[in-house]
Design an enzyme around this catalytic site. Sequence first.
Site, short mmCIF file in Angstrom:
data_model
loop_
_atom_site.label_atom_id
_atom_site.label_comp_id
_atom_site.label_asym_id
_atom_site.label_seq_id
_atom_site.Cartn_x
_atom_site.Cartn_y
_atom_site.Cartn_z
N HIS A 54 0.85 -1.20 0.00
CA HIS A 54 0.00 0.00 0.00
C HIS A 54 0.89 1.25 0.00
O HIS A 54 0.98 1.98 0.99
CB HIS A 54 -0.90 -0.04 1.23
CG HIS A 54 -2.11 0.83 1.15
ND1 HIS A 54 -2.06 2.16 0.82
CD2 HIS A 54 -3.42 0.54 1.38
CE1 HIS A 54 -3.29 2.66 0.85
NE2 HIS A 54 -4.12 1.69 1.18
N GLU A 100 -0.39 1.31 -5.81
CA GLU A 100 -0.23 0.11 -4.99
C GLU A 100 -0.20 -1.14 -5.87
O GLU A 100 -1.16 -1.44 -6.56
CB GLU A 100 -1.38 0.01 -3.99
CG GLU A 100 -1.64 1.32 -3.24
CD GLU A 100 -3.00 1.34 -2.56
OE1 GLU A 100 -3.50 0.27 -2.16
OE2 GLU A 100 -3.58 2.45 -2.45
#
Length: 299
Positions: free
Chosen positions: A157, A261
Amino acid sequence: MATTGGGGGAAATSVVVLDRGNNTTCTINLHGATVVSWRVNNQEQLFVSKLASFDGKKAIRGGIPFVFPQFGPWSFGAQHGFARITRWNLERPPERLHNGDVEAIFSLMDNEFTRSMWNYQFRITYRLILREKELHFHIGVYNPSKELTMTFNLLLHTYLKVPDVRRCQITGLHGCTFMDKTRNDAMYQEGREVVTVNEWTDRIYQHTPQEHIITNVVSGRKMRIHKYNFPDTVIWNPWIDKAREIGDFGDDEFPNMLCVEAGHVSSPVILLPGTAFEASQILQIIIEGNVSRKTKRNR
């Protein structure tokens, strides 16, 4: 070359620092094995919210949290799974390689806490290598069971620090199908040659190429993301209204971050008993005049 954080109590070993010299460092918090800083020539490349919590309970808002075994809401536990809210083990302390790079290896195994949400045996190894202008991530997920197949999501992330998200462009998404989570998960096809972010954006692009280039990151430079075995790319920015709804995110911080991501989230990884899944990512700062279009994977 490498240190762990000082101080008393749990904080004494909560942070691991890779130091390559020339003010180039990478800092990993063992809570979630979250990369909370990547500095190149003393310039920070990652965004961490000024309101981020470091209490060892909730996920750290920013840096590079490790999402496993679930992406998004999860009926069995915390959103985005337990890996980003679990303390990882420092499997191998930072050490300098023959070429001057610095690497460290982290690991996570099933325990009582993880089995309370997800009753599987597993072992994750997470190898980070700090190079002069690159950060390498090598992930291995092993299923030690003799009989149970497990399925999971996996995602890095990554919060990039940017001067103004509206000036960033992201390559490598043209023609890709994406799920738009701001529009009830409706599916679309990306028609733009480069993707820009000018509103609340939360998209899962599917079957994306191995490389993206993001323009206008720190100091107006470009960042290359090169990924392996991560078929999806998530693009996220909460924008004005959603930023106000996030308690550990400053209302005025959204222009200075962009999440790009690499993940395996639109379909799960299916891992048979006794087998392993591997994936990797390289973040590379592109210096103008650098003619190399590819970076060699460190083996």
